[in-house]
Every structure is written in structure tokens, then in C-alpha cells.
Motif scaffolding. Structure first.
Motif, mmCIF file in Angstrom:
data_model
loop_
_atom_site.group_PDB
_atom_site.id
_atom_site.type_symbol
_atom_site.label_atom_id
_atom_site.label_comp_id
_atom_site.label_asym_id
_atom_site.label_seq_id
_atom_site.Cartn_x
_atom_site.Cartn_y
_atom_site.Cartn_z
ATOM 1 N N PHE A 1 -19.756 23.853 -13.657
ATOM 2 C CA PHE A 1 -19.850 24.780 -12.527
ATOM 3 C C PHE A 1 -20.378 26.129 -13.019
ATOM 4 O O PHE A 1 -21.344 26.689 -12.462
ATOM 5 N N ALA A 2 -19.772 26.666 -14.062
ATOM 6 C CA ALA A 2 -20.185 27.964 -14.586
ATOM 7 C C ALA A 2 -21.583 27.895 -15.178
ATOM 8 O O ALA A 2 -22.389 28.831 -15.015
ATOM 9 N N GLU A 3 -21.906 26.801 -15.877
ATOM 10 C CA GLU A 3 -23.238 26.658 -16.461
ATOM 11 C C GLU A 3 -24.312 26.642 -15.368
ATOM 12 O O GLU A 3 -25.363 27.268 -15.503
ATOM 13 N N ARG A 4 -24.041 25.905 -14.298
ATOM 14 C CA ARG A 4 -25.018 25.846 -13.205
ATOM 15 C C ARG A 4 -25.203 27.205 -12.546
ATOM 16 O O ARG A 4 -26.321 27.604 -12.215
ATOM 17 N N ALA A 5 -24.100 27.919 -12.353
ATOM 18 C CA ALA A 5 -24.207 29.247 -11.765
ATOM 19 C C ALA A 5 -25.040 30.174 -12.640
ATOM 20 O O ALA A 5 -25.882 30.937 -12.148
ATOM 21 N N ALA A 6 -24.840 30.089 -13.960
ATOM 22 C CA ALA A 6 -25.604 30.918 -14.889
ATOM 23 C C ALA A 6 -27.088 30.564 -14.845
ATOM 24 O O ALA A 6 -27.960 31.448 -14.889
ATOM 25 N N ARG A 7 -27.389 29.266 -14.734
ATOM 26 C CA ARG A 7 -28.789 28.828 -14.671
ATOM 27 C C ARG A 7 -29.444 29.264 -13.359
ATOM 28 O O ARG A 7 -30.594 29.707 -13.334
ATOM 29 N N ILE A 8 -28.698 29.118 -12.257
ATOM 30 C CA ILE A 8 -29.231 29.558 -10.960
ATOM 31 C C ILE A 8 -29.475 31.060 -10.982
ATOM 32 O O ILE A 8 -30.500 31.546 -10.487
ATOM 33 N N GLY A 9 -28.547 31.801 -11.584
ATOM 34 C CA GLY A 9 -28.729 33.238 -11.703
ATOM 35 C C GLY A 9 -29.975 33.583 -12.505
ATOM 36 O O GLY A 9 -30.733 34.488 -12.143
ATOM 37 N N GLY A 10 -30.207 32.847 -13.594
ATOM 38 C CA GLY A 10 -31.403 33.075 -14.397
ATOM 39 C C GLY A 10 -32.671 32.762 -13.625
ATOM 40 O O GLY A 10 -33.664 33.502 -13.700
ATOM 41 N N ALA A 11 -32.641 31.673 -12.857
ATOM 42 C CA ALA A 11 -33.804 31.298 -12.060
ATOM 43 C C ALA A 11 -34.085 32.327 -10.971
ATOM 44 O O ALA A 11 -35.240 32.660 -10.694
ATOM 45 N N LEU A 12 -33.031 32.835 -10.351
ATOM 46 C CA LEU A 12 -33.222 33.855 -9.323
ATOM 47 C C LEU A 12 -33.934 35.074 -9.886
ATOM 48 O O LEU A 12 -34.848 35.636 -9.258
ATOM 49 N N LEU B 1 -28.435 32.711 -17.670
ATOM 50 C CA LEU B 1 -28.043 34.027 -18.163
ATOM 51 C C LEU B 1 -26.853 33.866 -19.095
ATOM 52 O O LEU B 1 -25.978 33.030 -18.870
ATOM 53 N N SER B 2 -26.798 34.690 -20.124
ATOM 54 C CA SER B 2 -25.703 34.578 -21.085
ATOM 55 C C SER B 2 -24.388 35.061 -20.486
ATOM 56 O O SER B 2 -23.309 34.594 -20.871
ATOM 57 N N GLU B 3 -24.475 35.979 -19.537
ATOM 58 C CA GLU B 3 -23.282 36.493 -18.870
ATOM 59 C C GLU B 3 -23.695 37.118 -17.540
ATOM 60 O O GLU B 3 -24.874 37.451 -17.335
ATOM 61 N N PRO B 4 -22.746 37.272 -16.627
ATOM 62 C CA PRO B 4 -23.082 37.894 -15.344
ATOM 63 C C PRO B 4 -23.556 39.337 -15.530
ATOM 64 O O PRO B 4 -23.104 40.048 -16.429
ATOM 65 N N VAL B 5 -24.476 39.760 -14.670
ATOM 66 C CA VAL B 5 -24.964 41.142 -14.700
ATOM 67 C C VAL B 5 -23.795 42.087 -14.423
ATOM 68 O O VAL B 5 -23.027 41.884 -13.480
ATOM 69 N N ALA B 6 -23.649 43.089 -15.256
ATOM 70 C CA ALA B 6 -22.550 44.045 -15.088
ATOM 71 C C ALA B 6 -22.744 44.853 -13.815
ATOM 72 O O ALA B 6 -23.855 45.304 -13.503
ATOM 73 N N LEU B 7 -21.642 45.037 -13.064
ATOM 74 C CA LEU B 7 -21.696 45.750 -11.795
ATOM 75 C C LEU B 7 -20.523 46.722 -11.692
ATOM 76 O O LEU B 7 -19.436 46.437 -12.179
ATOM 77 N N PRO B 8 -20.725 47.846 -11.004
ATOM 78 C CA PRO B 8 -19.588 48.722 -10.712
ATOM 79 C C PRO B 8 -18.770 48.136 -9.566
ATOM 80 O O PRO B 8 -19.257 47.284 -8.811
ATOM 81 N N SER B 9 -17.552 48.601 -9.409
ATOM 82 C CA SER B 9 -16.664 48.024 -8.392
ATOM 83 C C SER B 9 -17.153 48.272 -6.978
ATOM 84 O O SER B 9 -16.804 47.524 -6.060
ATOM 85 N N ASP B 10 -17.975 49.319 -6.782
ATOM 86 C CA ASP B 10 -18.461 49.600 -5.433
ATOM 87 C C ASP B 10 -19.791 48.905 -5.127
ATOM 88 O O ASP B 10 -20.388 49.132 -4.077
ATOM 89 N N ALA B 11 -20.243 48.043 -6.015
ATOM 90 C CA ALA B 11 -21.495 47.321 -5.786
ATOM 91 C C ALA B 11 -21.338 46.354 -4.620
ATOM 92 O O ALA B 11 -20.307 45.684 -4.471
ATOM 93 N N LEU B 12 -22.371 46.251 -3.810
ATOM 94 C CA LEU B 12 -22.361 45.324 -2.683
ATOM 95 C C LEU B 12 -22.405 43.891 -3.202
ATOM 96 O O LEU B 12 -23.187 43.562 -4.089
ATOM 97 N N ALA B 13 -21.541 43.022 -2.635
ATOM 98 C CA ALA B 13 -21.472 41.634 -3.090
ATOM 99 C C ALA B 13 -21.701 40.634 -1.965
ATOM 100 O O ALA B 13 -22.262 39.559 -2.183
ATOM 101 N N TRP B 14 -21.231 40.965 -0.758
ATOM 102 C CA TRP B 14 -21.244 40.010 0.358
ATOM 103 C C TRP B 14 -21.672 40.781 1.598
ATOM 104 O O TRP B 14 -21.021 41.752 1.988
ATOM 105 N N LEU B 15 -22.781 40.380 2.208
ATOM 106 C CA LEU B 15 -23.285 41.038 3.412
ATOM 107 C C LEU B 15 -23.137 40.054 4.567
ATOM 108 O O LEU B 15 -23.918 39.121 4.711
#
Length: 504
Positions: free
Chosen positions: A33-44, A135-149
Motif C-alpha cells: 500500500f505504502a509503496e504504491r502510494a509512493a510510486r503514484i506520488g512520484g508519477a504525479l 518518492l523516497s518519502e512524502p513531501v514535507a508540509l506545514p500543518s496549515d497546508a491544504l490537503a482536502w478540497l
């Protein structure tokens, strides 16, 4: 932090734990699950140019790929824009355009929603994303970053994008553990309600605990299928609209099922009649909790714990059972008058809420944001009263909103469609009480004198313009709409007319 960090941590802790299931069949474990998410993130990022803060639309029904896509979006530091898969493509196209989405991931590959690039979740394009360098790890984000619209229609009928940050969703998640239910590794959350709404938001608690995520083979709500999964998968938890609870209990009674294998049913999204929840507890026992929330404060305004729902000892247990509970631990809830002053116990006013789960505002809509958020308080538009013990009783919703099957339907949106029909002069849409759906949509129509349309003709017209679930169940043709001295349509009289018909 990035919400995808939760998935990464769980995958490191319990890599072999079953994660995504189609029915009772395990599709992937947490490592995959995590590997696929990382790959999808890289593709995006590399194939589609999606960067931090960019929006990616999800226009799909319930499927295990939905969760992979969600976490892939977050891995890339992007913003998920979930779209109700029942919407008409024209409606989805508006959301895609308004949000400025760079890409749409969909299970409806035969339908184009504007000029945005599209990838089918059930096609080779998504398989290529899953196989891309991750991606080796999720992109770092601040707590006020938009996540869900999340787009929720207003009473004007124009959808508004509710901006939910990382911090908003963290607060919602932590409050669930305190106020609604605990989650354990052996549990399984069942996505019988749309993953684009509350059911999808409840994924976080189960990712944190490393428990299972189950998508029914049907992709939706089927009482027989759910009870079979309760028997085969076990320890099921689910979010359900009151109409779903009623249908599930009716089927369970017909086959003599007493709820074994179901751990928790969280109900919300519409009115639950006291008699119905009493019957549900009688059939299944203490397996129910209630939440009251809005997209603007997701799943987090008040809650009624399973202990209170099942209580039959407290002298006011029935009154409490008819309430929506007490304030979530992460928010303040007040009842205020028209001038904003706090009202005494048991007086009816508007419900307002303040806290870390409340949205940052509406996307590109400062006027609506200013009207809804005042001095940090979210004006819900709902009326209610709070007793001395803090239990909130809903008295009414925003008076025009219709809730059918747990989904908000906004009359003006339907009215505007019907008014485009050349034979419709005036129209007013209201809700009619329904035991099956909570409310049915009914349209009162004033037709042109030189060629009145039939109900079938109007129904076909609506199907061509809006989602099927928004269509009126009935059309009432009248000579003129009741109005006050200022020309405002009196929907209260229309609702009274429907009640008289039902009583008669």
C-alpha cells in the motif's frame, strides 16, 4: 507534517498486515500500500507536473485504488479534490475547473470533465503510475497546508470548495479516538458509503492503527453483503446514513442476524428518528455511535457515544438519544441568537462551532468565507438548543436543504435546471419526509399555458443536466406558487401541503 507520513509509519511498523481488501479478499498489505502510494506520488510529480499544493481531482466510486490514489496525491504534497461519483459530468467539470485541478483520476473513463488530463483508475495509465519510480518519502508540509478540497453546494446552488488543512484532518482524527470510538489492529473499516465524503475521511484512524480497509464487491451499500462480510471478515466498523441503518436493521431482522461481526456503526448525515435507533440497538446491541458535523467542520461538531446511545437507565435517556450529543473534544459549540449572543440552556438558536477542525475557508470565495466564519466561529446555518448537560438537539437544518439518503440536495440547484425548460414558468423544490430516504425531492411547477410539460418530460430533462439522485421524485403542477407580500415563495406552505397529503 504530511498525512501520508501516517501510512509510511504504519507500513514500517506492520508491513505484512493486511491493508486493502475487496470484499473478504486481501488485495495488498501495508508495505505494498505504502509503496504504491509512493510510486503514484512520484508519477504525479514527474509525469504530470503535479507539485506541492496543486489539486488532483478524484471522480470515482468506491474501490481499493481510491485509497492508493488519495495517499499518492498526499505523497506528492498535492491536494485531493474528491468528487461524488454520482454527479453528472457537467457538475464534475465545474468542480474540476473551479479547483484548478491539474489532473483527474477517475473510474468513469468514458466521460470527459472539461479539458483536464484524465487517468482511469481501472486502466493501464494508473498501472503505469503504480510502477513508476517512487518518492523516497512524502513531501514535507506545514500543518496549515491544504490537503482536502471538498465541494459542498450552498443554498445558492453554486458548489463551494471547503478548504481542509492537514491540521484540520489531524484534529478530526484525534477527536474520533476520544469522542466516538477506539480502533484496534484487528478491526476493519467498511466503505459502504461514498469514499468522497465522510466514509473516506474515516480512513485515517484505521491507517494509524494498521487495521483493514474493506471495499464491498458491490462498491456500495447492500445489506445482505454487509452482513455476510460481518460474518467472514469480522470486527467491521462503518459510517452510515440513517437510511442505511434502517435498511440494514430491516434485513437483519428478516434473517435473524443480531449484529455479530459488526463492531461499530457511526451514523450521521441526516435525521435519525428515536424509534429507529431504539429498534437498531434492540437488534444489534451497543454497536452504534452518532456524529454531527459538516464539510466545514468535518465529522466534528458533536458526538453521541455508544454508551449513551445504548443507555436505558438515565432518567432522560430518550431525550438524549434524540439529540446529536455533546461537543467534540477539539471544538467549542454554542447556541446563539440572531445578534450572536449566547443563548441560555434549552433556548433555540443557531449552532456555531470553533476549533482546530473548522475549515480555513472556501476556495476562492472570500465573500462566502466572511459570511460563514465570523470571529473564528463557523455559522452552521442549523438551529438547535443545548441543555444544561451540554447535549445539543437539532431543531431544523438550513431551512431549504433537503437531506436524502444522507446526501445534501440544494433546492435552488434543481430549480435552476427546471427553469431552463421552456415550458416551466416557475418552480419551487422542497423536501417531503420519507422513512426510506429521510426526505424525497418534490418539485412544485407552474407550467406555461401553451403546452404544459409532463412529469416524464421534466424527469428526462433533469437526467440530462444533474445527477440522478437530485431529481424530484414527484412533480406537483399548480396554478401559482404561494408568496408573501414581498413576492417571496412560501415554502412552508408547500411543505404543509405535502404533509396534508401524507396525513390524508
Amino acid at each position: 507534517m504530511n498525512l501520508a507520513d501516517w501510512l509510511v509509519r504504519t507500513a514500517r511498523r506492520v508491513p505484512d498486515a493486511p491493508a486493502l481488501l475487496q470484499g473478504s479478499t486481501v488485495v495488498v498489505n501495508y508495505r505494498v500500500f505504502a509503496e504504491r502510494a509512493a510510486r503514484i506520488g512520484g508519477a504525479l510529480r514527474e509525469l504530470y507536473g503535479v507539485g506541492r499544493g496543486d489539486r488532483v481531482a478524484l471522480f470515482a466510486g468506491n474501490c481499493t485504488a481510491y485509497l492508493e490514489a488519495l495517499y499518492g496525491i498526499w505523497f506528492a504534497g498535492a491536494v485531493a479534490v474528491p468528487i461524488n461519483h454520482k454527479l453528472h459530468p457537467r457538475e464534475a467539470a465545474f468542480i474540476v475547473a473551479d479547483s484548478g485541478a491539474r489532473l483527474m483520476l477517475t473510474s468513469r473513463g468514458d466521460e470527459v470533465c472539461g479539458d483536464v488530463a484524465t487517468v482511469s483508475l481501472i486502466g493501464t495509465g494508473f498501472d503505469e503510475m503504480r510502477a513508476h519510480g517512487g518518492l523516497s518519502e512524502p513531501v514535507a508540509l506545514p500543518s496549515d497546508a491544504l490537503a482536502w478540497l471538498f465541494y459542498t453546494s450552498g443554498t445558492t446552488g453554486r458548489p463551494k470548495g471547503v478548504m481542509l488543512s492537514v491540521a484540520n484532518l489531524q484534529a478530526m482524527t484525534f477527536a474520533y479516538f476520544v469522542d466516538v470510538d477506539d480502533v484496534f489492529a484487528e478491526d476493519a473499516t467498511l466503505y459502504a458509503a461514498p469514499m468522497s465524503h465522510g466514509a473516506g475521511l474515516y480512513n485515517f484512524m484505521h491507517v494509524l492503527r494498521g487495521s483493514r480497509h474493506v471495499v464491498p464487491v458491490s462498491g456500495g451499500f447492500d445489506p445482505a453483503e454487509i452482513l455476510e462480510l460481518a460474518d467472514t471478515v469480522g470486527n467491521l466498523s462503518m459510517f452510515a446514513a440513517p437510511t442505511m441503518v434502517r435498511r440494514l436493521i430491516a434485513h437483519a431482522k428478516s434473517i435473524g442476524h443480531s449484529g455479530e461481526g459488526i463492531r461499530t456503526i457511526v451514523y450521521g448525515g441526516g435525521p435519525m428518528y428515536v424509534a429507529d435507533i431504539e429498534e437498531a440497538v434492540d437488534q444489534f446491541g451497543p454497536r452504534f455511535a452518532q456524529i454531527y458535523g459538516q464539510g466545514e467542520s468535518p465529522m466534528t461538531i458533536t458526538a453521541l457515544s455508544r454508551g449513551v446511545v445504548a443507555d436505558r437507565i438515565h432518567p432522560r435517556w430518550r431525550e438524549r438519544l434524540g439529540s446529536v450529543g455533546t461537543a467534540h473534544s477539539c471544538v467549542e459549540v454554542r447556541i446563539v441568537g440572531e445578534d450572536g449572543t449566547v443563548l441560555p440552556a434549552d433556548e433555540t438558536g443557531e449552532i456555531v462551532v470553533r476549533g482546530p477542525s473548522v475549515m480555513a475557508g472556501y476556495w476562492n470565495n472570500p465573500e462566502a468565507t466572511a459570511d460563514t466564519l465570523r470571529d473564528g466561529w463557523l455559522r452552521t446555518g442549523d438551529t438547535g438548543a443545548m441543555d444544561e448537560d451540554g447535549f445539543v438537539a437539532l431543531k431544523d437544518r438550513s431551512k431549504d436543504v433537503i437531506i436524502s439518503g444522507g446526501t445534501n440536495i440544494y433546492p435552488r440547484e434543481v430549480e435552476e435546471v427546471l427553469l431552463r425548460h421552456p415550458a416551466v414558468v416557475e418552480v419551487s423544490v422542497v423536501g417531503r419526509p420519507s422513512r426510506e430516504w429521510g426526505e424525497d425531492v418534490v418539485a412544485f411547477v407552474v407550467a406555461a399555458t401553451d403546452g404544459a410539460p409532463t412529469a416524464d418530460e421534466l424527469d428526462r430533462f433533469c437526467r440530462s443536466e444533474i445527477a440522478r439522485f437530485k431529481r424530484p421524485k414527484d412533480y406537483v403542477f399548480i396554478a401559482e406558487l404561494p408568496k408573501n407580500n414581498y413576492g417571496k415563495i412560501l415554502k412552508t406552505e408547500l411543505r404543509s401541503h405535502l404533509r396534508e397529503q401524507m396525513d390524508g
